[in-house]
Structures are given as structure tokens and as C-alpha cells.
Design an enzyme around this catalytic site. Structure first.
Site, mmCIF file in Angstrom:
data_model
loop_
_atom_site.group_PDB
_atom_site.id
_atom_site.type_symbol
_atom_site.label_atom_id
_atom_site.label_comp_id
_atom_site.label_asym_id
_atom_site.label_seq_id
_atom_site.Cartn_x
_atom_site.Cartn_y
_atom_site.Cartn_z
ATOM 1 N N ASP A 215 1.161 -1.442 0.090
ATOM 2 C CA ASP A 215 -0.055 -0.231 -0.126
ATOM 3 C C ASP A 215 1.274 1.669 -0.443
ATOM 4 O O ASP A 215 1.660 1.164 0.363
ATOM 5 C CB ASP A 215 -1.058 -0.224 1.677
ATOM 6 N N CYS B 264 -6.320 2.834 -8.182
ATOM 7 C CA CYS B 264 -7.897 2.886 -7.946
ATOM 8 C C CYS B 264 -8.090 4.903 -8.099
ATOM 9 O O CYS B 264 -7.948 5.006 -6.627
ATOM 10 C CB CYS B 264 -8.360 2.657 -6.893
ATOM 11 N N ASP C 260 -0.274 4.690 0.897
ATOM 12 C CA ASP C 260 -0.256 5.894 2.168
ATOM 13 C C ASP C 260 -0.322 4.826 3.541
ATOM 14 O O ASP C 260 -0.803 3.850 3.657
ATOM 15 C CB ASP C 260 -1.149 6.848 2.033
#
Length: 182
Positions: free
Chosen positions: A7, A89, A9
Site C-alpha cells: 500500500d 484506484c 499511504d
């Protein structure tokens, strides 16, 4: 091929409840860039899968996101590391897309692009949705305490079989030194 999915952040860079909206706001978590470089050196292809609903919310545009990622790549290169691909996304939560984590769309795209089965592939995140998507595709979820990780742990919804690490540097040390995830 060794692959790891990160991931962004809260794992690579500092997170904010107000979103990371510009290259100036994008700041690496101490040790994260060095950790990625160590993973690269150990033969890992490093891929990022990130929800960036700030685009769908109108807080920033795709060009600004590209500038944030250019900064990430540039700073990482200074440590001799690289990210092989970034999947994101852009949708807001209400748009009901198939790519916003915990939906598996980004991970399916990664599997297709790299021609791999994601079974057992380490997937590092700081939120429950990161854990859920990894479990849904058979990847090995790993939770870091950075970003929203502490909050995620405090919610009590992370099962006991998910390895928990202080940060990405700890994940890299564990994978590189032992090849194991616990």
C-alpha cells in the site's frame, strides 16, 4: 519471481486524514525508501496498490498523482531502489468500482500484468481493507503499525494469523534476513 505488494499511504509515505494531495505533502516514512531498496537488492519486484479516492473526490487530478509518484521514484532512486509498477484506484467510495480495496480488482490486475498467482505473495498495508484484499486473493497480508496501522489494530478486527510489524523497514528486514513473514 519474488513479488511484494505495498500500500502507499501509511506504508511508504506519511498518511493524513485530509489526504495526500500534492508532491509537497508526500513525505516518506523514515526508513521506508531504504527498505524498498533492500527488497530490490534481495530480488523482490516491488509493486504498489493504492486507493487514491482524492481523485474521485476532486481533491487532486491524475497529473498531480503522477507528480507525487515521480517524487517517490526519484527519492527512492537515491537509495538505489525502484518500484516496478504502481496500480491505483481513482474512484470515490460511493462509485462502486471493482478496483477500490478491499475489492480485488487492483490485485487481479497485478496478477495478470506480472503473470503470477498471488498465493502467498506478501501484501503490506496499514488498514483493514489492505488485509481483506490480500486474504481475498490468497496473498499473505502483513500489517504495519505506521499510518493507520495502530488504529486498525485498536479496532480489534485483525485476526491473529496476520503478521504485524512496526514499519516497512521491519518487514524488509524480516523477509530479507529470514525469508519468513513472522
Amino acid at each position: 519471481m519474488k513479488l511484494i505488494i505495498l500500500d502507499r499511504d501509511g506504508v511508504i509515505n506519511e498518511d493524513s486524514d485530509d489526504y495526500i494531495k500534492s508532491p509537497d505533502e508526500w513525505r516518506p516514512i523514515p526508513g521506508s525508501l531504504e527498505a524498498i531498496a533492500r527488497l530490490n537488492e534481495a530480488g523482490y519486484q516491488v509493486v504498489v496498490a493504492t486507493n487514491q479516492s482524492g481523485i474521485g473526490r476532486g481533491l487532486f487530478d491524475v497529473e498531480t498523482l503522477a507528480a507525487m509518484h515521480e517524487k517517490m521514484h526519484r527519492l527512492l532512486a537515491a537509495y538505489g531502489g525502484h518500484i516496478d509498477a504502481v496500480f491505483f484506484c481513482p474512484h470515490a467510495p460511493g462509485q462502486r468500482c471493482g478496483c477500490r480495496k478491499p475489492a480485488p480488482g487492483l490485485f487481479a490486475e497485478i496478477a495478470q500484468r506480472f503473470g503470477v498467482d498471488l498465493g502467498g505473495v506478501p501484501a503490506v498495508g496499514d488498514s483493514l481493507r489492505d488485509i481483506e484484499v490480500a486474504q481475498a486473493v490468497g496473498a499473505q497480508p502483513m500489517l504495519v503499525r505506521t499510518g493507520k496501522g495502530q488504529r486498525t489494530l485498536a479496532a480489534g478486527k485483525v485476526s491473529g494469523d496476520v503478521p504485524i510489524f512496526d514499519d516497512l523497514a521491519h518487514v524488509a528486514d524480516t523477509l530479507v534476513n529470514t525469508g519468513e513473514m513472522t
